[in-house]
Each structure stands twice: as structure tokens, then as C-alpha cells.
Design an enzyme around this catalytic site. Structure first.
Site, short mmCIF file in Angstrom:
data_model
loop_
_atom_site.label_atom_id
_atom_site.label_comp_id
_atom_site.label_asym_id
_atom_site.label_seq_id
_atom_site.Cartn_x
_atom_site.Cartn_y
_atom_site.Cartn_z
CB CYS A 234 -0.95 0.00 1.20
SG CYS A 234 -2.03 -1.44 1.21
CG HIS B 129 -3.07 3.34 2.03
ND1 HIS B 129 -3.69 2.94 0.87
CD2 HIS B 129 -3.11 2.28 2.87
CE1 HIS B 129 -4.08 1.69 1.01
NE2 HIS B 129 -3.74 1.27 2.20
CG ASN C 173 -6.70 -0.77 1.16
OD1 ASN C 173 -5.95 -0.41 0.25
ND2 ASN C 173 -6.26 -1.16 2.33
O1 UT7 Z 1 -3.92 -1.09 3.73
C1 UT7 Z 1 -3.07 -1.71 4.65
C2 UT7 Z 1 -3.40 -1.34 6.02
N1 UT7 Z 1 -4.66 -1.93 6.40
C3 UT7 Z 1 -4.74 -2.61 7.52
O2 UT7 Z 1 -3.75 -2.76 8.20
C4 UT7 Z 1 -6.08 -3.12 7.95
C5 UT7 Z 1 -6.29 -2.68 9.33
N2 UT7 Z 1 -7.39 -3.34 9.99
C6 UT7 Z 1 -8.70 -3.01 9.82
O3 UT7 Z 1 -9.02 -2.17 9.01
C7 UT7 Z 1 -9.71 -3.62 10.75
O4 UT7 Z 1 -9.02 -4.37 11.74
C8 UT7 Z 1 -10.77 -4.52 10.05
C9 UT7 Z 1 -11.72 -3.66 9.25
C10 UT7 Z 1 -10.07 -5.52 9.13
C11 UT7 Z 1 -11.59 -5.26 11.10
O5 UT7 Z 1 -12.20 -4.34 12.00
P1 UT7 Z 1 -12.09 -4.58 13.57
O6 UT7 Z 1 -12.85 -3.50 14.21
O7 UT7 Z 1 -10.63 -4.69 13.92
O8 UT7 Z 1 -12.87 -5.93 13.77
P2 UT7 Z 1 -12.36 -7.30 14.41
O9 UT7 Z 1 -11.39 -7.98 13.49
O10 UT7 Z 1 -11.91 -7.03 15.80
O11 UT7 Z 1 -13.69 -8.13 14.42
C12 UT7 Z 1 -14.78 -7.82 15.28
C13 UT7 Z 1 -15.89 -8.82 15.03
C14 UT7 Z 1 -15.45 -10.27 15.04
O12 UT7 Z 1 -16.45 -11.02 15.68
P3 UT7 Z 1 -16.31 -11.48 17.22
O13 UT7 Z 1 -15.05 -12.28 17.26
O14 UT7 Z 1 -16.23 -10.20 18.00
O15 UT7 Z 1 -17.56 -12.26 17.43
C15 UT7 Z 1 -15.40 -10.65 13.58
O16 UT7 Z 1 -15.65 -12.01 13.37
O17 UT7 Z 1 -16.48 -8.59 13.74
C16 UT7 Z 1 -16.54 -9.83 13.02
N3 UT7 Z 1 -16.36 -9.53 11.60
C17 UT7 Z 1 -17.39 -9.22 10.78
N4 UT7 Z 1 -18.71 -9.12 10.99
C18 UT7 Z 1 -19.47 -8.76 9.95
C19 UT7 Z 1 -15.21 -9.50 10.89
N5 UT7 Z 1 -15.48 -9.17 9.62
C20 UT7 Z 1 -16.81 -8.99 9.52
C21 UT7 Z 1 -17.67 -8.62 8.46
N6 UT7 Z 1 -18.99 -8.52 8.74
N7 UT7 Z 1 -17.23 -8.36 7.21
#
Ligand code: UT7
Length: 328
Positions: free
Chosen positions: A113, A255, A285
Site C-alpha cells: 500500500c 492511503h 482500499n
Molecule cells: O492497507 C493496509 C493497512 N490496512 C490494515 O492494516 C487493515 C487494518 N485493519 C482493519 O481495518 C480492521 O481491523 C478490520 C476492518 C479488518 C476489522 O475491524 P475490527 O474493528 O478490527 O474488527 P475485528 O477484526 O476485531 O472483528 C470484530 C468482530 C469479530 O467477531 P467477534 O469475534 O467479535 O464475534 C469478527 O468475526 O467482527 C466480526 N467480523 C465481521 N462481521 C461482519 C469480521 N469481519 C466482519 C464482516 N462482517 N465483514
């Protein structure tokens, strides 16, 4: 010698729109979850016949038009991409041929990225050395073909598109004031496309079954925190190097990783979100291409005016991060 400056910008987004509601049809997710966690409403998807160089070609033609240049005049082409048409030849070689840039030498730069800022720094060095008189710096990605469409944490984030700029020596006090780039190879496995390289070739049924050919994000919420830290540090490094304050900057072009990352960065830098250019809602992204696409939009919609200070910043797989401060 004067500074090297950006004398033309261009971008291209494929026509097909994939909304969060479309994703709801086959994935256990919702528009509400995606929008509140990422700021994304929709993304663009390349047509089956479009490869990375096809998207880049249109962005480059638009940048050349803005610079008042013909493809034959281009001396150097650097393409930032992690999704080249082929590993051999380089994506940039295909782009050179499609553009008809018959007098250019072309090469790819891979820095996920942050790729555009890395490519900008490579091109700027060549121009400052006097090896070449101009350069086309493009970033183009077809991310949607790297995704596991069953992995809801990863596939909802990404989209396709391309951006490009033309670099030349400028005679006034505009131009690139600084570029800083960084890597941390020790944490490369957090944003990973494991298959396709020498580690996993030849491609086997096993490597496909194990989904080694799709993008993996390990502990994405950890890289979220690292991203906020690195985005902020990169901006501060650019300002400190130039003896400038964030209040001097007209617009930050970051980005587009996640709206919440950008909000956290703005808070740490103590700037209002109005100063941060955001288009993630429309495109998601697009890895290396987000910065030049946002830059082109900001130029064309009048956000960036002659004389403005513009701060580019990015973070991504590698790990890689960096910034560039530009007087427009
Ligand atoms: O471009 C390079 C740089 N980019 C990055 O480094 C990405 C950075 N990370 C992120 O943008 C975020 O971490 C994400 C958008 C990928 C995820 O958001 P988050 O707030 O960190 O969510 P999480 O991974 O902590 O997940 C929270 C919950 C989980 O459920 P439980 O375990 O709490 O029951 C996931 O299973 O949300 C669930 N979940 C979803 N639910 C509905 C994960 N993806 C989804 C989804 N829809 N698409």
C-alpha cells in the site's frame, strides 16, 4: 538544479460497482458493519478482460494529457503494484507497450500500500541525478482477484483502480520537498499473499486448497494499531525534516486503509478531518493506487491549488510506510 515536481495527474476506476449490499448477498456481513468499521460503502471491480496495465494505461494517458505530453516523450516509467499482469515480464513493461511509450525504460516497484510513495522516491532520484528528464509514476491494482470471497474480514476491504503522475524538473519554488520511506521486514507476515512466489511454486492443488494464493490479513486489528502509529510518525517526520508545522499543510492525502485509521491519525496530529482527503467510501482500499487516485481527485476538484502544501502518507504490507511533502 530545481526541484522535481508533479506536472500532471490522472486516475482511472473500472466501471463495475460492488456495494456492501451486493456483499450481503453471499457473505455473512452487513452494510452497517462494513460502513461503521471501515467507512466503505462500495468498491470498483475490474472487468474480466482488464489487467493491471489496462487500468494503469488510462490513468497514465490522463496524467500525460494534464502534463501536455505525448507517450513518446516519456523517458522512465515506474509502476507500483502487488498485482502485476504477470511476474515476468513486469507489469510496467506491459504498460509501456500499451501506452506506446517507445522511448521509455520501465520497471515495477513492490511496496504494497506504500508502493506509490516508494515509486515516487525511485523516480525522483533518477531525475535528480539527471539520468532521465521526466518520469511517469503509476500505481495500479486489481486487488479483487487476490481475494478469498469467503473471508469476510479481508474481502470487504479491497477494490481495483489506478492513479498516475508525471514528474519533471520545475522552475518555481513548487515541487517535492521530501520523501521518507521505511520498511520492517520482521513483521511481513501480517499482510501476506503467500502463494505464487518461489516459496510455494510450483502451484499445486494443495497450495490452492490451502488458499495460499489469496490475500491474508493476520491479526488485522493489530495492524490497525501499527498503521495509526506509522501514518502519524511518517507525517511528523516530513514536517520535522522541512521545519514546518501541520498547520502549514493544506491537505493530507493518506492511503485509504480504513476511515477509523485516518480519524485516529488526524486526532494524533491534532488536525480536523476536513484537512484529510477521504474517498474510501466510494472505492475501498486499492493498495498502492489509493494515494495517486485521491491526489488526482483533489487536484481536479480544486481542493489542491497552486502553492498549497500537500502531505502524502501511506502504510502497508512489508511492512512499509512513508510520506512525501509537496509544494503544489
Ligand atoms: O492497507 C493496509 C493497512 N490496512 C490494515 O492494516 C487493515 C487494518 N485493519 C482493519 O481495518 C480492521 O481491523 C478490520 C476492518 C479488518 C476489522 O475491524 P475490527 O474493528 O478490527 O474488527 P475485528 O477484526 O476485531 O472483528 C470484530 C468482530 C469479530 O467477531 P467477534 O469475534 O467479535 O464475534 C469478527 O468475526 O467482527 C466480526 N467480523 C465481521 N462481521 C461482519 C469480521 N469481519 C466482519 C464482516 N462482517 N465483514
Amino acid at each position: 538544479m530545481g526541484r522535481i515536481g508533479i506536472v500532471g495527474t490522472g486516475s482511472y476506476l473500472p466501471e463495475k460497482v460492488l456495494t456492501n449490499y451486493d456483499l450481503e448477498q453471499f457473505l455473512d456481513t452487513s452494510d452497517e458493519w462494513i460502513y461503521t468499521r471501515t467507512g466503505i460503502r462500495q468498491r470498483r471491480v475490474a472487468a474480466p478482460e482488464q489487467a493491471t496495465s489496462d487500468l494503469a494505461k488510462v490513468a497514465c494517458e490522463r496524467a500525460l494529457e494534464a502534463a501536455g505530453m505525448e507517450p513518446e516523450e516519456v523517458e522512465l516509467i515506474i509502476l507500483a503494484t502487488i498485482t502485476p499482469d504477470t511476474h515476468c515480464p513486469a507489469g510496467a513493461n506491459w504498460l509501456e507497450a500499451k501506452l506506446g511509450a517507445v522511448n521509455a525504460v520501465s520497471m515495477d516497484v513492490t511496496a504494497a500500500c506504500t508502493g506509490f510513495i516508494f515509486a515516487l522516491s525511485v523516480a525522483e532520484q533518477y531525475l535528480r541525478c539527471g539520468t532521465y528528464r521526466n518520469a511517469l509514476v503509476a500505481a495500479s491494482e486489481v486487488m479483487t482477484r487476490t481475494l478469498d470471497w469467503n473471508d469476510r474480514t479481508t474481502c470487504i476491504l479491497w477494490g481495483d483502480g489506478a492513479g498516475a503522475v508525471v514528474l519533471k524538473e520545475v522552475e518555481d519554488d513548487s515541487g517535492i520537498l521530501s520523501i521518507h520511506i521505511h520498511t520492517d521486514g520482521a513483521h511481513g507476515d501480517t499482510l501476506l499473499l503467500p502463494g505464487g512466489g518461489s516459496k510455494t511454486t510450483p502451484i499445486s492443488h494443495e497450495s490452492v486448497d490451502k488458499k495460499l494464493h489469496t490475500l491474508q490479513m493476520i491479526e488485522a486489528n493489530q495492524s490497525f494499531k501499527v498503521a495509526v502509529k506509522r501514518f502519524t510518525e511518517a507525517c511528523e517526520e516530513a514536517l520535522a525534516h522541512n521545519g514546518l508545522d501541520i498547520s502549514d499543510v493544506k491537505v493530507i492525502i493518506p492511503h485509504q486503509a480504513n476511515l477509523r485509521i485516518l480519524q485516529a491519525m488526524a486526532k494524533r496530529l491534532n488536525v480536523p478531518m476536513e484537512k484529510v482527503y477521504v474517498n474510501i467510501e466510494r472505492y475501498g482500499n486499492i493498495s498502492s493506487a489509493t494515494v495517486p487516485i485521491a491526489l488526482d481527485e483533489a487536484v481536479r476538484d480544486g481542493t489542491i491549488q497552486k502553492g498549497d502544501l500537500v502531505l502524502l502518507t501511506a502504510f502497508g504490507g512489508g511492512l512499509t510506510w512513508g510520506s512525501s511533502l509537496i509544494r503544489w
